[in-house]
Write an enzyme that holds these catalytic residues in place. Structure first.
Site, PDB file in Angstrom:
ATOM      1  N   ARG A  37       0.826  -1.225   0.000  1.00 48.51           N
ATOM      2  CA  ARG A  37       0.000   0.000   0.000  1.00 48.51           C
ATOM      3  C   ARG A  37       0.854   1.267   0.000  1.00 48.51           C
ATOM      4  NH1 ARG A  37      -5.496  -1.341   3.447  1.00 48.51           N
ATOM      5  NH2 ARG A  37      -6.524  -2.278   1.651  1.00 48.51           N
ATOM      6  N   LYS A 199     -17.767 -16.003   3.250  1.00 44.79           N
ATOM      7  CA  LYS A 199     -19.170 -15.663   3.494  1.00 44.79           C
ATOM      8  C   LYS A 199     -19.951 -15.190   2.279  1.00 44.79           C
ATOM      9  CE  LYS A 199     -19.009 -14.344   8.317  1.00 44.79           C
ATOM     10  NZ  LYS A 199     -19.000 -13.150   9.147  1.00 44.79           N
ATOM     11  N   GLY A 352      -7.520  -8.680  -0.221  1.00 47.40           N
ATOM     12  CA  GLY A 352      -6.211  -9.062   0.313  1.00 47.40           C
ATOM     13  C   GLY A 352      -5.848 -10.522   0.098  1.00 47.40           C
ATOM     14  N   GLY A 375     -13.047  -3.759   0.675  1.00 46.58           N
ATOM     15  CA  GLY A 375     -14.430  -3.284   0.767  1.00 46.58           C
ATOM     16  C   GLY A 375     -14.819  -2.336  -0.358  1.00 46.58           C
TER      17      GLY A 375
END
Ligand code: AMP
Length: 394
Positions: A37, A199, A352, A375
């Site tokens: 990053r 999920k 990630g 996200g």
């Protein structure tokens, strides 16, 4: 995009506040374990330095929830950035206040100052106007290069724009938005979305949006078992979100109606649990024993997914195909990584885990774009307007 780029602004001798995403992982001794990053923001920072701006960087790190936490200080980040830039980076003791202001006033053109963790102040995540005003008072120009937080309306990326006139996007944010738009707006077909991870609940909205856009949806990872169970099959001890069985069923019905091909694993690698050293076996998806858990896609699924991806001209991938952190359950994720890397189409990867799987497989330079965001990447693909992007529109 209707958004100015940093290249459209005159930066010379101006105090330029740049929101970056330096939310890097640290080990227990505060060593940075992955500096991707920081490297991703270098182009924008270096550009501002070269233009003789007085560069002020702001970021969050972790979730200190409004309290000062030395373990979440940006000091190690400033040190690493200084090495990467080849110039000294001063560290401020806070992100607002008189001391910080004095340090900003002393900056000379081409110098860089790193502010301390924004989230040491609870006001940051609450998008508090006073806090946003205090941040804005440090600069004359605002540049947002933190795509990974663009799905959140915080003081340092959204509120601040009420108090600072000149605003623009940095190179990383522009690149992220452009690549995702290329997939969403006018994709070359066939267009496939590969989704994995634990999920379904995190990815419901994304799936809904993809049904409108893609030709094929390929599901692996733990989330596949909710769909398998929704088809009436037994899934043993595999991960299932029982409250989402109806939603999963509805998604598959909608896919059928829309002519979107929906691929689920046909076999899986099973074990008693997600642990190293346990006995593993391949089972067809119809025959998972009661006491076992599906932890990776099996060889038949690998072949099926590979075949389905073979003719695709656009591929978006998020989420591992199995518990790839454990070697025994990593084969499916690596096989898909190879297929994505081998594709001649546009390939966009985000999240990630997916990124680290590509890194482990040594394939990062074989895909067109790896998003630094989790996200924000998923939300934008899911069709949401990101507050941190929209606020930059003129
Ligand atoms: P997510 O954050 O939803 O993308 O999930 C990523 C996590 O899903 C990784 O840590 C994987 O270990 C986990 N995962 C992938 N496949 C499975 C599976 N079949 N069962 C349980 N966990 C899984």
């Amino acid at each position: 995009m209707g958004i100015k780029s940093i290249q459209d602004l005159d930066l010379k001798s101006k105090k330029v506040l740049i929101r970056v995403d330096f939310n890097v992982p640290l080990d227990e001794n505060s060593n940075i374990t992955d500096d991707v990053r920081i490297k991703a923001a270098l182009a924008t920072i270096q550009y501002a330095v070269n233009k003789r701006a007085k560069v002020i960087l702001m970021s969050h790190l972790g979730r200190p929830k409004g309290k000062i936490d030395k373990k979440k200080s940006l000091i190690p980040v400033a040190r690493r950035l200084s090495e990467l830039l080849g110039t000294s980076v001063n560290m401020a003791p806070d992100c607002i206040g008189d001391k910080v202001k004095a340090m900003v006033d002393e900056l000379k053109p081409g110098e860089v100052l790193m502010l301390e963790n924004l989230r040491f102040h609870i006001e940051e995540e609450k998008n508090n106007p006073e806090f946003a005003r205090a941040l804005a008072s440090l600069g004359e120009v605002f540049v947002n290069d933190a795509f990974a937080t663009a799905h959140r309306a915080h003081a340092s990326n959204v509120g601040i724009c009420d108090y600072i006139k000149e605003k623009a996007a940095g190179f990383l944010l522009i690149k992220e938005v452009e690549y995702i738009n290329r997939a969403l707006k006018d994709p070359k077909r066939p267009f496939a979305a590969i989704l994995g991870g634990a999920k379904v609940s995190d990815k419901l909205e994304l799936l809904e949006n993809f049904l409108e856009k893609v030709d094929k949806i390929i599901i692996g990872g733990g989330m596949a078992f909710t769909f398998v169970k929704a088809l009436g099959q037994e899934t043993g001890k595999s991960l299932v979100e029982d409250d989402l069985l109806d939603s999963a069923h509805a998604i598959m019905e909608k896919a059928k109606l829309k002519g979107v091909k929906f691929y689920l694993p046909v076999d899986c690698s099973c074990a008693a649990g997600p642990k190293e050293g346990l006995q593993t076996s391949f089972r067809t998806i119809q025959e998972i024993p009661e006491d076992l858990m599906g932890l990776d896609i099996g060889p038949a699924s690998i072949a099926l997914f590979s075949e389905a991806l073979g003719d695709c001209n656009t591929i978006v991938w998020n989420g591992p195909m199995g518990v790839f952190e454990i070697d025994a359950f990593a084969a499916g994720t690596f096989a898909v990584a190879k297929d994505v890397a081998a594709s001649r189409g546009l390939t966009i990867v985000g999240g990630g885990d997916t990124d680290s799987a590509l890194q482990k497989a040594g394939l990062t330079d074989k895909v067109d774009f790896i998003s630094t965001a989790g996200g924000a990447f998923l939300e934008m693909l899911g069709g949401r307007v990101l507050p941190g992007v929209v606020v930059l529109e003129q």
